[in-house]
Design a protein around this motif. Structure first.
Motif, PDB file in Angstrom:
ATOM      1  N   THR A 216       0.833  -1.209   0.000  1.00 40.94           N
ATOM      2  CA  THR A 216       0.000   0.000   0.000  1.00 40.94           C
ATOM      3  C   THR A 216       0.864   1.254   0.000  1.00 40.94           C
ATOM      4  O   THR A 216       0.355   2.366   0.187  1.00 40.94           O
ATOM      5  CB  THR A 216      -0.922   0.011   1.238  1.00 40.94           C
ATOM      6  OG1 THR A 216      -0.114  -0.099   2.420  1.00 40.94           O
ATOM      7  CG2 THR A 216      -1.919  -1.138   1.188  1.00 40.94           C
ATOM      8  N   TRP A 218       1.943   3.346  -2.143  1.00 39.81           N
ATOM      9  CA  TRP A 218       1.568   3.514  -3.553  1.00 39.81           C
ATOM     10  C   TRP A 218       2.666   4.111  -4.426  1.00 39.81           C
ATOM     11  O   TRP A 218       2.986   3.559  -5.486  1.00 39.81           O
ATOM     12  CB  TRP A 218       0.303   4.363  -3.645  1.00 39.81           C
ATOM     13  CG  TRP A 218      -0.809   3.914  -2.761  1.00 39.81           C
ATOM     14  CD1 TRP A 218      -1.375   4.610  -1.748  1.00 39.81           C
ATOM     15  CD2 TRP A 218      -1.484   2.646  -2.805  1.00 39.81           C
ATOM     16  NE1 TRP A 218      -2.373   3.869  -1.144  1.00 39.81           N
ATOM     17  CE2 TRP A 218      -2.458   2.652  -1.785  1.00 39.81           C
ATOM     18  CE3 TRP A 218      -1.355   1.513  -3.610  1.00 39.81           C
ATOM     19  CZ2 TRP A 218      -3.300   1.580  -1.540  1.00 39.81           C
ATOM     20  CZ3 TRP A 218      -2.191   0.435  -3.378  1.00 39.81           C
ATOM     21  CH2 TRP A 218      -3.151   0.469  -2.356  1.00 39.81           C
ATOM     22  N   THR A 221       6.049   1.980  -4.665  1.00 35.57           N
ATOM     23  CA  THR A 221       5.770   0.686  -5.283  1.00 35.57           C
ATOM     24  C   THR A 221       5.468   0.844  -6.772  1.00 35.57           C
ATOM     25  O   THR A 221       5.938   0.061  -7.604  1.00 35.57           O
ATOM     26  CB  THR A 221       4.600  -0.022  -4.582  1.00 35.57           C
ATOM     27  OG1 THR A 221       4.898  -0.138  -3.194  1.00 35.57           O
ATOM     28  CG2 THR A 221       4.368  -1.410  -5.169  1.00 35.57           C
ATOM     29  N   ALA A 222       4.684   1.864  -7.124  1.00 32.63           N
ATOM     30  CA  ALA A 222       4.397   2.115  -8.546  1.00 32.63           C
ATOM     31  C   ALA A 222       5.686   2.422  -9.292  1.00 32.63           C
ATOM     32  O   ALA A 222       5.900   1.954 -10.424  1.00 32.63           O
ATOM     33  CB  ALA A 222       3.410   3.275  -8.690  1.00 32.63           C
ATOM     34  N   PHE A 258      -2.218  -2.301  -8.953  1.00 36.88           N
ATOM     35  CA  PHE A 258      -2.766  -1.075  -9.540  1.00 36.88           C
ATOM     36  C   PHE A 258      -4.286  -0.993  -9.412  1.00 36.88           C
ATOM     37  O   PHE A 258      -4.848   0.103  -9.369  1.00 36.88           O
ATOM     38  CB  PHE A 258      -2.334  -0.951 -11.012  1.00 36.88           C
ATOM     39  CG  PHE A 258      -0.900  -0.514 -11.167  1.00 36.88           C
ATOM     40  CD1 PHE A 258      -0.515   0.777 -10.854  1.00 36.88           C
ATOM     41  CD2 PHE A 258       0.066  -1.411 -11.588  1.00 36.88           C
ATOM     42  CE1 PHE A 258       0.809   1.180 -10.989  1.00 36.88           C
ATOM     43  CE2 PHE A 258       1.384  -1.022 -11.713  1.00 36.88           C
ATOM     44  CZ  PHE A 258       1.767   0.282 -11.409  1.00 36.88           C
ATOM     45  N   ARG A 261      -4.658   0.296  -5.897  1.00 31.65           N
ATOM     46  CA  ARG A 261      -4.285   1.710  -5.877  1.00 31.65           C
ATOM     47  C   ARG A 261      -5.347   2.553  -6.565  1.00 31.65           C
ATOM     48  O   ARG A 261      -5.678   3.665  -6.139  1.00 31.65           O
ATOM     49  CB  ARG A 261      -2.938   1.910  -6.570  1.00 31.65           C
ATOM     50  CG  ARG A 261      -2.382   3.318  -6.374  1.00 31.65           C
ATOM     51  CD  ARG A 261      -1.135   3.558  -7.180  1.00 31.65           C
ATOM     52  NE  ARG A 261      -1.414   3.654  -8.616  1.00 31.65           N
ATOM     53  CZ  ARG A 261      -0.648   4.314  -9.480  1.00 31.65           C
ATOM     54  NH1 ARG A 261       0.452   4.927  -9.078  1.00 31.65           N
ATOM     55  NH2 ARG A 261      -0.957   4.339 -10.765  1.00 31.65           N
ATOM     56  N   PHE A 265      -7.189   5.776  -5.131  1.00 31.72           N
ATOM     57  CA  PHE A 265      -7.044   7.049  -5.844  1.00 31.72           C
ATOM     58  C   PHE A 265      -8.388   7.588  -6.312  1.00 31.72           C
ATOM     59  O   PHE A 265      -8.558   8.799  -6.447  1.00 31.72           O
ATOM     60  CB  PHE A 265      -6.099   6.884  -7.031  1.00 31.72           C
ATOM     61  CG  PHE A 265      -4.643   6.909  -6.635  1.00 31.72           C
ATOM     62  CD1 PHE A 265      -4.245   6.726  -5.325  1.00 31.72           C
ATOM     63  CD2 PHE A 265      -3.668   7.119  -7.589  1.00 31.72           C
ATOM     64  CE1 PHE A 265      -2.910   6.743  -4.958  1.00 31.72           C
ATOM     65  CE2 PHE A 265      -2.325   7.139  -7.242  1.00 31.72           C
ATOM     66  CZ  PHE A 265      -1.944   6.946  -5.913  1.00 31.72           C
TER      67      PHE A 265
END
Length: 409
Positions: A216, A218, A221-222, A258, A261, A265
């Motif tokens: 988590t 975000w 990790t992205a 994703f 996420r 988002f």
């Protein structure tokens, strides 16, 4: 006794045939009348006429070899020379002589055609060899391999040449094919090794991607997933079966992260859109302070607006520069008004501006006097030089006067 234009039978039954060299004995006939004897040998003559006619047609219309045609002509000539027929044997000899000439002409034609065919075949094989040698160094493995196979089929359909030439060309052709096959085999062996290395590298990437799928954190990790994707592309392709399986796992791990996420988002985007609406209202309120007529009131009002602005929070990233730019525009206008006010109320700055203006005015007056004096003395060159200097000082004076006006005097 009986006779016709080409033969006769005497009283003893002897049959003769007339030729250009005189009468020749054909044979003896005792079984019947002289007329029957002539008719018999005339039929034998007609038989030879038919055989010669058939041979003429075969020579002209079939692929009868010169050797077989010559053997057939010799056999018929022997029959004619034995004089066992009554008729125009000399005409038959002439036809056979003409047939010999025809056969010889056909032999020469075939010899020339064979030589031409052989020359064309040699050129064709040389062309095939040249192309094969070019393909031998190609790295278009599939296309070049297919083309080489097609060249082999073409080669097989071409006539053989003399043994020495054919063997030499075939050796070059075969060597080119072998060289290409050897290079292609080495290439794919190397490619297999590279694909095995790619498989091992991608298995490590998949393992990390799957480990990150529940994160988590975000942003980092992205970013790491983007790095993993770059590493994936740089690793090259693995074997097809392994590549498909690894890719599905790699992509699946990313999708899990994703998607999670994206849901977070989505909630954040709703909040930020609401923040944007509130900030747009504040931007409109701030823009109403322009143009600044009461600096103190404008400064106080903007401070209040800005405090409320900072308390709202983030807006969507793609519209952030535009909405913040509107507030910055108002802020700069207030700052410019403050600077102008300071300059107008700063006696030291006004004194410096006035002093500079006075110095420039004195310099202009002095130069103008020097120009007039030089003109009066007839020294135009000096006057022109001083005039150019005067223009520069006048320009500076004009700028200084404008600056002094900003101080209110």
């Amino acid at each position: 006794m009986s006779s016709d234009p080409w033969g006769r039978v005497d009283e003893t039954g002897t049959v003769y045939v007339r030729t250009a060299d005189g009468e020749k004995v054909v044979g003896s006939w005792q079984a019947g009348s002289p007329e029957e004897a002539l008719a018999y040998f005339e039929r034998k003559y007609e038989g030879m006429v038919v055989e010669i006619g058939l041979l003429e047609r075969r020579v002209k219309t079939t692929d009868l070899s010169a050797k077989d045609a010559t053997a057939a002509i010799d056999h018929l000539r022997q029959q004619v020379d034995e004089h066992h027929a009554v008729g125009d044997l000399d005409a038959l000899r002439q036809r056979l002589d003409q047939l010999v000439e025809t056969v010889e002409a056909r032999r020469e034609e075939r010899k020339a055609a064979k030589a031409k065919q052989s020359d064309e075949a040699r050129k064709s094989k040389e062309t095939l060899v040249a192309e094969a040698e070019e393909l031998a160094v190609s790295e278009q493995w599939r296309a070049a391999g297919e083309r080489l196979r097609a060249l082999v089929d073409t080669w097989k359909n071409l006539p053989r040449l003399d043994r020495k030439t054919d063997d030499e060309l075939w050796h070059r052709f075969s060597h080119a094919r072998s060289a290409f096959s050897k290079r292609r085999k080495a290439h794919f062996a190397s490619l297999d090794a590279q694909r095995e290395e790619a498989r091992k590298a991608k298995e490590k990437l998949v393992a990390e991607a799957e480990a990150l799928s529940a994160s988590t954190d975000w942003g980092p990790t992205a970013a790491r997933y983007r790095d993993l994707m770059a590493d994936w592309k740089a690793a090259g392709r693995a074997q097809r079966e392994a590549e498909d399986d690894l890719w599905n796992r790699f992509r699946g791990a990313q999708d899990v992260f994703f998607q999670a996420r994206g849901e977070v988002f989505a909630e954040r985007d709703t909040e930020q859109r609401e923040n944007l609406t509130r900030k747009e209202e504040l931007a409109i309120e701030a823009e109403k302070l322009l143009p600044v007529t009461d600096l103190k009131a404008a400064r106080a009002a903007f401070r209040s607006i800005n405090e409320r602005w900072e308390a709202i929070g983030h807006v969507p990233r793609d519209v952030r520069p535009k909405i913040e730019g509107r507030m910055h525009t108002v802020e700069r206008a207030i700052q410019d008004s403050e600077e102008n006010e300071w300059r107008r109320s700063n006696p030291e700055a006004r004194a410096r501006a006035a002093g500079l203006t006075g110095q420039l005015q004195a310099a202009v007056d002095k130069l103008q006097g020097q120009v007039d004096k030089a003109r009066a003395a007839g020294n135009n060159a000096k006057a022109d030089k001083l005039a150019r200097e005067l223009e520069g000082r006048q320009a500076l004076l004009e700028q200084a006067l404008k600056g002094l006006q900003e101080f209110g005097g």
